[in-house]
Design a protein around this motif. Sequence first.
Motif, PDB file in Angstrom:
ATOM      1  N   ARG A   1      18.824  -7.338  15.015  1.00  0.00           N
ATOM      2  CA  ARG A   1      19.416  -6.225  14.275  1.00  0.00           C
ATOM      3  C   ARG A   1      18.329  -5.498  13.527  1.00  0.00           C
ATOM      4  O   ARG A   1      17.421  -6.091  12.950  1.00  0.00           O
ATOM      5  CB  ARG A   1      20.449  -6.771  13.282  1.00  0.00           C
ATOM      6  CG  ARG A   1      21.857  -6.789  13.802  1.00  0.00           C
ATOM      7  CD  ARG A   1      22.455  -5.414  13.931  1.00  0.00           C
ATOM      8  NE  ARG A   1      22.536  -4.744  12.637  1.00  0.00           N
ATOM      9  CZ  ARG A   1      23.413  -5.075  11.699  1.00  0.00           C
ATOM     10  NH1 ARG A   1      24.277  -6.045  11.909  1.00  0.00           N
ATOM     11  NH2 ARG A   1      23.437  -4.453  10.546  1.00  0.00           N
TER      12      ARG A   1
ATOM     13  N   LEU B   1      25.330   0.394  14.977  1.00  0.00           N
ATOM     14  CA  LEU B   1      24.260  -0.600  14.812  1.00  0.00           C
ATOM     15  C   LEU B   1      23.002  -0.157  15.544  1.00  0.00           C
ATOM     16  O   LEU B   1      23.070   0.566  16.536  1.00  0.00           O
ATOM     17  CB  LEU B   1      24.708  -1.953  15.371  1.00  0.00           C
ATOM     18  CG  LEU B   1      25.920  -2.582  14.715  1.00  0.00           C
ATOM     19  CD1 LEU B   1      26.253  -3.893  15.410  1.00  0.00           C
ATOM     20  CD2 LEU B   1      25.655  -2.833  13.238  1.00  0.00           C
TER      21      LEU B   1
ATOM     22  N   CYS C   1      23.502  -4.586  21.496  1.00  0.00           N
ATOM     23  CA  CYS C   1      24.585  -5.267  22.220  1.00  0.00           C
ATOM     24  C   CYS C   1      24.086  -6.573  22.822  1.00  0.00           C
ATOM     25  O   CYS C   1      24.877  -7.435  23.183  1.00  0.00           O
ATOM     26  CB  CYS C   1      25.182  -4.376  23.304  1.00  0.00           C
ATOM     27  SG  CYS C   1      24.198  -4.288  24.820  1.00  0.00           S
ATOM     28  N   GLN C   2      22.776  -6.705  22.950  1.00  0.00           N
ATOM     29  CA  GLN C   2      22.136  -7.948  23.419  1.00  0.00           C
ATOM     30  C   GLN C   2      22.443  -8.290  24.873  1.00  0.00           C
ATOM     31  O   GLN C   2      22.259  -9.422  25.287  1.00  0.00           O
ATOM     32  CB  GLN C   2      22.511  -9.134  22.517  1.00  0.00           C
ATOM     33  CG  GLN C   2      22.128  -8.894  21.075  1.00  0.00           C
ATOM     34  CD  GLN C   2      22.435 -10.068  20.166  1.00  0.00           C
ATOM     35  OE1 GLN C   2      22.996 -11.057  20.587  1.00  0.00           O
ATOM     36  NE2 GLN C   2      22.040  -9.954  18.917  1.00  0.00           N
TER      37      GLN C   2
END
Lengths: 87, 320, 388
Positions: A76, A9, A60-61
């Motif tokens: 994202r 991601l 991953c925030q």
Amino acid sequence: MFFNNLKQLHGKVYINETWCKGCGFCVQFCPTNVLDISSDYNAKGYHPPYAKNPEKCHDCQYCQIICPEFSIFVTRDDENERGVTEK
Amino acid sequence: MTTDIGKFKHDSPMSGTLRMERMPHIWCPGCGIGSEVNAFAEAIKRSGIDPKKLVVVSGIGCTGRVAGYVDFDSIHTTHGRAIPVATGIKLANPELTVVVFSGEGDLTGIGGNHLIHAARRNMDLVVICNNNFTYGMTGGQVTPTTPHSAIASTTPYGNYEYPFSLPFLVDAAGATYIARWTSMDVRNVTQSIEEALAHKGFSFIEIISPCTTLYLRRNRLGDGVDMLQHYQENTVLKHGCDTRETAIDFQGKIVIGKFVDKVKPTYLEAVDQCCVKLVGDDYQLYGKTIPEREAEEKAEKEKVAARRAAVLAEQTEANE
Amino acid sequence: MKTVPAEPKGVDSGPHFMDGDQAIAEGALAAGCRFFAGYPITPSTETAERFAERAPEVGALFIQMEDELASIAALIGAAWGGRKAMTVTCGPGFSLMVENIGLAAMTETPLVIANVQRGGPSTGLPTLTAQQDMMQARYGSHGDYAIIALSPDSPQECFDITVEAFNLSEFYRVPVIILTDETVGHMHEKVVIPPAEQIQVVPRNNYSGPKEDFRPYKFDCQGGHPMARAGDGYNFHITGLTHDERGYPVMTAEQSKIVVTHLMEKIHGNADKIIRLDEDQIDGADVVVVSYGITSRIAIKAIQDARKEGIKVGSLRLITIWPFCEKRIRELAPKIKAFVVPEINYGQMVLEVERCAGGKCETISVNHCGGAVHDPEVILAAIRKANQ
């Protein structure tokens, strides 16, 4: 891909420098070292973070949730292969 | 150094959970409360509960200001009285989910009696206790949890009192969900709050957090980052740990994890049981019979589950 | 004040033989009170016991809290949770409650507190009567605020006044204190509870407009502003800090002026609408006896005896204690020789009478240190002295 067909991601980091109080949590605890402390000052006199290696962000925030100032969020990034940062 | 604040507020995932018009907040750089509020906001979103039916109550002090920053029905009460005010709200309208978010001085010092009695009654509340070992708002005085020998403004030669171990205290009093984390463990905090929101009964989540300006500075422990690193290195994860073994020594090991999760009738369930025996099946509280209230609760639970499933599906989709 | 008939479920209509404390519980249920949080304390406990007994059949909730601090805090929560709420206590418990009377006044939360007074200071005389908390009721909590206080003189009036207390509390969004005393609280008398349709109650004024227009406060020095109920989706914020109309903290001298003026004038500016007095033969009187609660019933004997002696005595019974009937005392002072103020304390309300009389007539205090009611002879002697 080494693990099933999981896709790597990419995230886009948004930083609100105005509210930042320079605690450094986001920089210290980013698992992929995306962020670094800027040499610039904000209006309060703190050094806010900037995305030194935006392409390394994997959405991953953690910076978003650890930031005590509600000054970072991550979205994202589907379009770009490599992550970018917006101010 | 220019940020479009309006756009940031609008785009932030926290808008809708936090009162963005009130930012920036009053907490110091490196304080852990902000991270906890982030975890709380995330937990609310993921839990699927109706934000309209959520009430946040705080007492006085730095953590007491949480109520003013969250975009729900919120009450900032007097010092120590957050739990009885929350009790009043919950009993006035049992449909509501009531969260008490306050500091350890507020909850266990001046409000200690209310804490143990709410736990004893198994009042259906979620109590989130920010434990930073100090009274921050008034300048760093000793609290009931300040570790032995730590320096505070009112124990300038080291604390000679014995501190409370909060998980042990609330366990003894009868709490049915007890967890402890540090403000570093935001993911676990989020998960614990989610579980506590779904738990019926008195839930207590202690979050150890750094007070940079007062506790850390006075004890020469560095800044927020140093303390969070200390947490990383010195926390011991022990789910189900006997709460008698959760005491914290000055700069010693901190046991974290979910210690207690058990089922016991809540205060309101006990009231219902007693009154239905007395009045019979047509017993009503605030004009609603027990089956009516149960049906409503079940319907709401289904809605919560559906919302929660939608949130999870969204996340799964994003990760595929 | 918009009123509706009482909900029949809470009204136990008909004649009863009960004491003042029990009548307060019945008055509360009739007025629509459905939440009671209390802590036992003599001589007020009978109210809590009566409410606890009646709660299941009425569909109300009674909780005995861990102390008086928690009891009144729970009322504040329950009020914002949408219920009419009350508690009962006496001096020592009231001392603990004053903390959150301040919060209730600041956050404009409607609630009712009955203070069945006993002798003090401190633990004092737990089972004996007094009227020593008159000033504490008004000034007990720190800072400038105003409350309403009412004083019944019989169990019947305990019932009536409790209904009125709820109505005033709901309309002005203010704590209302029922200042009764041990004698009235424990006095058994006939109490007639009227049919529900004859009892007028002020319903909770819940806001129902659009969310963006919602303000929990309106600093216009008037009552009648709606409040939100937790769970209705208005995301209210209330705080004990000095706040703006949205309820958000604004800690400046300017805002303090707006808030404090509103809190004071909401009550004092509407004193004429709030105050109720019971007057007897005031016109042409030389002496006016100002009394309240049980003392007013003792004073009747002294007044009757004085009249037999040919003294022109009027009676002014304070049903509303706070706000004080300043205007009426100022009107009467130049027309009479003296006010006689008997009360079971060392002289509290007499200070108000004296202040408002402004030296235009004499003010005679007939004080009593508590534990018993006055001997009517003492009041009669004061009336004779006043008439000289």
